[in-house]
Design an enzyme around this catalytic site. Structure first.
Site, mmCIF file in Angstrom:
data_model
loop_
_atom_site.group_PDB
_atom_site.id
_atom_site.type_symbol
_atom_site.label_atom_id
_atom_site.label_comp_id
_atom_site.label_asym_id
_atom_site.label_seq_id
_atom_site.Cartn_x
_atom_site.Cartn_y
_atom_site.Cartn_z
ATOM 1 N N GLY A 117 -6.858 -29.718 -26.001
ATOM 2 C CA GLY A 117 -6.255 -30.379 -24.840
ATOM 3 C C GLY A 117 -5.423 -29.385 -24.046
ATOM 4 O O GLY A 117 -5.519 -28.170 -24.239
ATOM 5 N N GLU A 148 -31.738 -30.426 -12.590
ATOM 6 C CA GLU A 148 -31.571 -30.318 -14.042
ATOM 7 C C GLU A 148 -32.334 -29.100 -14.589
ATOM 8 O O GLU A 148 -31.842 -28.408 -15.480
ATOM 9 C CB GLU A 148 -32.039 -31.631 -14.692
ATOM 10 C CG GLU A 148 -31.983 -31.660 -16.205
ATOM 11 C CD GLU A 148 -30.598 -31.438 -16.813
ATOM 12 O OE1 GLU A 148 -29.599 -31.406 -16.086
ATOM 13 O OE2 GLU A 148 -30.529 -31.263 -18.043
ATOM 14 N N TRP A 194 -12.031 -22.812 -27.173
ATOM 15 C CA TRP A 194 -12.633 -22.590 -25.851
ATOM 16 C C TRP A 194 -11.439 -22.379 -24.934
ATOM 17 O O TRP A 194 -10.704 -23.313 -24.637
ATOM 18 C CB TRP A 194 -13.428 -23.818 -25.458
ATOM 19 C CG TRP A 194 -14.269 -23.672 -24.220
ATOM 20 C CD1 TRP A 194 -15.541 -23.192 -24.142
ATOM 21 C CD2 TRP A 194 -13.905 -24.057 -22.889
ATOM 22 N NE1 TRP A 194 -15.987 -23.252 -22.849
ATOM 23 C CE2 TRP A 194 -15.010 -23.770 -22.049
ATOM 24 C CE3 TRP A 194 -12.762 -24.605 -22.297
ATOM 25 C CZ2 TRP A 194 -15.009 -24.017 -20.688
ATOM 26 C CZ3 TRP A 194 -12.764 -24.845 -20.941
ATOM 27 C CH2 TRP A 194 -13.875 -24.557 -20.151
ATOM 28 N N ARG A 224 -18.470 -26.740 -30.040
ATOM 29 C CA ARG A 224 -17.431 -27.283 -29.155
ATOM 30 C C ARG A 224 -16.612 -26.204 -28.464
ATOM 31 O O ARG A 224 -15.805 -26.489 -27.588
ATOM 32 C CB ARG A 224 -16.489 -28.180 -29.959
ATOM 33 C CG ARG A 224 -17.142 -29.447 -30.450
ATOM 34 C CD ARG A 224 -16.126 -30.305 -31.150
ATOM 35 N NE ARG A 224 -15.114 -30.781 -30.248
ATOM 36 C CZ ARG A 224 -15.135 -31.951 -29.633
ATOM 37 N NH1 ARG A 224 -16.137 -32.758 -29.826
ATOM 38 N NH2 ARG A 224 -14.161 -32.307 -28.832
ATOM 39 N N LYS A 239 -30.476 -26.174 -16.649
ATOM 40 C CA LYS A 239 -30.858 -25.755 -18.005
ATOM 41 C C LYS A 239 -31.113 -24.256 -18.032
ATOM 42 O O LYS A 239 -30.652 -23.562 -18.933
ATOM 43 C CB LYS A 239 -32.137 -26.470 -18.473
ATOM 44 C CG LYS A 239 -32.011 -27.898 -18.903
ATOM 45 C CD LYS A 239 -31.260 -28.137 -20.191
ATOM 46 C CE LYS A 239 -29.808 -28.332 -19.921
ATOM 47 N NZ LYS A 239 -29.321 -29.679 -19.674
HETATM 48 C C1 F6R Z 1 -25.472 -29.345 -19.513
HETATM 49 C C2 F6R Z 1 -24.466 -30.177 -20.126
HETATM 50 C C3 F6R Z 1 -23.304 -30.587 -19.289
HETATM 51 C C4 F6R Z 1 -22.925 -32.050 -19.602
HETATM 52 C C5 F6R Z 1 -21.632 -32.412 -18.843
HETATM 53 C C6 F6R Z 1 -21.272 -33.875 -19.029
HETATM 54 O O1 F6R Z 1 -26.521 -29.072 -20.398
HETATM 55 O O2 F6R Z 1 -24.544 -30.513 -21.268
HETATM 56 O O3 F6R Z 1 -23.562 -30.411 -17.949
HETATM 57 O O4 F6R Z 1 -23.971 -32.878 -19.229
HETATM 58 O O5 F6R Z 1 -20.592 -31.612 -19.316
HETATM 59 O O6 F6R Z 1 -21.081 -34.176 -20.374
HETATM 60 P P1 F6R Z 1 -21.064 -35.669 -20.894
HETATM 61 O O7 F6R Z 1 -22.437 -36.211 -20.704
HETATM 62 O O8 F6R Z 1 -20.694 -35.540 -22.347
HETATM 63 O O9 F6R Z 1 -20.054 -36.412 -20.100
#
Ligand code: F6R
Length: 594
Positions: free
Chosen positions: A98, A467, A71, A27, A471
């Protein structure tokens, strides 16, 4: 974004906190730390990964503690900016996820009142506010402090001499894990799954007081009951299971993810959601919103809904949607989010609700914020996705999108049966791509030498080019761009040379001939071409420098096989370059800030 853990019980807190931090590292991982309380509070934190923290950490004996992986948002990753943060006395320690929007003003006010700050973070105002308001009750002081704060938070607070933890949330996830004579607080389920599968999801505005034997939740000054949930994932699902990285494990889980997601819905007596409901409600067009990889699933969704149902669909980035005027009359909305916590996506859902748009959310994480604010939720059944790069969640999103289209009450029985058959074959088709791993890793070795790569696709595979590039760039740090194949000649051609390989996704559909033409044009500019093409495609072998073969499937399902090849290509390229695959630099699994 960041990860939070809190423990209170009869065992020593330190090993439990560290164990949880290892699981939370996905995270956020630019710094980490813990605070353990006995008669006083002992804090150890640094701008290091959890593994290094463990080596340097002194032994703390207390049975109450908090921990955090960070982060960075306010202030660079450094020892002083790492959490936990504490007040002037060092008796109150806080971990926070947050952003506090008004922290500059609060900080100045507290400095004027005699408080001394040591970090550049927004978080540090919280322990100082609690110190200011403390008059014998920690929870009252926390409530008063939060009253001054504007922004989002999930916090856990520890105070020397107090046999309790106090936690609170607003717009940032936080759960309580219920154990036997011990309790846990965490930002995410994997942190505590080894110890308990009984959880309570806190709601916005909740403040909870946790002791080893009790927990009391209050909201707006009134005590409330929150429902207990049982997590159905096993701890094995949240571990690497013999794979070198979570990402590789998650890529390999995809045949199972397709089966599980399909089994979950196809077996339901009634379809989980009939898109026709939207049309019957007077809805004439659809809007799909998401970020990152989920946005690429949204783009595929646009193709399949328009192709099969002939309903006009827009797919948009949630982060953009929030900032311009929209025409939303007679529009039904779908939002897609793995985590259910992405700040931009949550903001978009709230905006959709404000204008009365019926909103269906496709989510992986059960109980996440998005599931609570959308009108209806469909869960993808991908299980916990730990690697920062989304892989299996994308696959599960596609399955749900196909299923949504197929379960539309206006799709006739013959078409439904044939699509269902195609979809049911996908686990074995995906397995065939996985079985081609050696060839893909060989191509990855070649690709890893380059610093700029283009990905091109057409039609339903244009989102796959986006995509594939995402990646590759996020885990191998190679600059990669995804383009609609026809667009390359409108500018990017200027960059083509022997140093810029192009990965072409070639599908046997109405785009095939145009794609071959594009490849010829690219070759004429000197770029090496790696093609992803269906079995038996001899023409492409003559043209491309290298071919990754994928099984032939109905073109509408081609994204499901192509994505697996692209994920493996990114994975092995990053491995060749010795990158930190599961936890790429500067990234975090769920992006809970705008
Ligand atoms: C890329 C990746 C991010 C998430 C984006 C949305 O591998 O994981 O681009 O897809 O941060 O995240 P969600 O789907 O959790 O809203």
């Amino acid at each position: 974004m960041c990860g939070i853990i809190g423990y209170i019980g009869e065992r020593k807190a330190q090993p439990i906190l560290l164990n949880a931090l290892r699981r939370l590292e996905y995270r956020g991982y630019d710094s980490c730390g813990i605070a353990v309380s006995s008669s006083s509070i002992e804090v150890y934190k640094d701008a290091v990964r959890v593994g290094e923290l463990v080596k340097a950490l002194p032994q703390f004996d207390g049975t109450i503690g908090i921990g955090h992986t960070r982060w960075a948002t306010h202030g660079e990753p450094s020892q002083v900016n790492a959490h936990p943060h504490y007040d002037c006395t060092g008796n109150i320690a806080v971990v926070h996820n947050g952003i506090i929007n008004n922290f500059q003003r609060l900080r100045q006010q507290l400095i004027n009142e005699g408080h001394t700050f040591v970090s550049e973070t927004d978080t540090e105002v919280i322990p100082h506010l609690i110190e200011k308001y403390y008059q014998g009750s920690l929870e009252d002081a926390v409530e008063a402090a939060l009253g001054d704060i504007e922004g989002s938070y999930a916090i856990t607070v520890l105070m020397a001499g107090e046999p309790k933890l106090v936690a609170a949330r607003k717009d940032s996830p936080l759960i309580i894990g219920i154990g036997d004579r011990e309790n846990f607080i965490a930002s995410d389920v994997p942190a505590i799954l080894e110890y308990t599968n009984r959880v309570i999801y806190l709601e916005d505005g909740d403040i909870v007081v946790v002791t080893p034997h009790s927990l009391k939740v209050r909201t707006g000054g009134t005590e409330v009951e929150r429902e207990e949930h049982k997590i159905s994932w096993s701890i094995e699902e949240a571990q690497k299971g013999g794979y070198e990285h979570f990402m590789l494990k998650e890529i390999h889980e995809q045949p199972k993810v397709i089966r599980d997601t399909l089994a979950g819905y196809v077996s339901e007596a009634e379809s989980v959601f009939d898109l026709a409901v939207m049309r019957d409600d007077g809805v004439e067009s659809m809007l799909i919103l998401a970020c990152g990889t989920s946005y690429h699933a949204a783009l595929v969704g646009k193709y399949i809904i328009e192709e099969l149902l002939r309903i006009p669909v827009r797919a948009e980035l949630a982060s953009e949607f929030n900032y311009y005027a929209q025409t939303l009359a007679k529009t039904g909305a779908i939002v897609i989010t793995q985590s259910g916590e992405t700040a931009d996506t949550l903001k978009a859902i709230k905006r959709l609700k404000e204008v009365g748009c019926l909103t269906l959310a496709i989510i992986n994480v059960v109980g996440s914020t998005a599931s609570r604010i959308a009108d209806q939720t469909i869960y993808t059944r991908a299980g916990p996705e730990i690697s920062v790069a989304a892989t299996k969640s994308f696959m599960a999103q596609l399955v749900v999108l196909y299923w949504l289209v197929m379960s539309h009450s206006k799709v006739d029985a013959r078409r439904l049966a044939s699509m269902l058959l195609g979809l049911r074959q996908m686990p074995s088709k995906v397995q065939q791509v996985l079985d081609n791993e050696d060839k893909i890793s060989e191509v990855a070795r070649y690709l890893s030498r380059y610093e700029d790569v283009f990905f091109i696709g057409r039609g339903i595979n244009f989102p796959l080019a986006l995509e594939g590039a995402l990646k590759l760039k996020e885990i191998s740090y190679i600059h990669a761009e995804g383009y609609a194949a026809g667009e390359l000649k409108h500018g990017p051609f200027a960059l083509l040379s022997g140093d810029t390989p192009v990965i072409a996704i070639v599908t046997q559909d109405n785009t095939y001939e145009a794609m071959l033409t594009n490849i010829k044009e690219i070759k004429a500019r000197g770029s090496p071409v790696i093609a992803l093409a269906g079995e038996g495609d001899e023409a492409i072998r003559e043209l491309a420098d290298s071919v990754i073969t994928v099984p032939r499937v109905n073109a509408i399902f081609s994204p499901m096989v192509n994505i697996v090849a692209l994920q493996l290509l990114a994975y092995y390229t990053a491995k060749e370059r010795d990158c930190s695959i599961d936890t790429p630099r500067n990234l975090a699994k769920s992006v809970t800030v705008e």
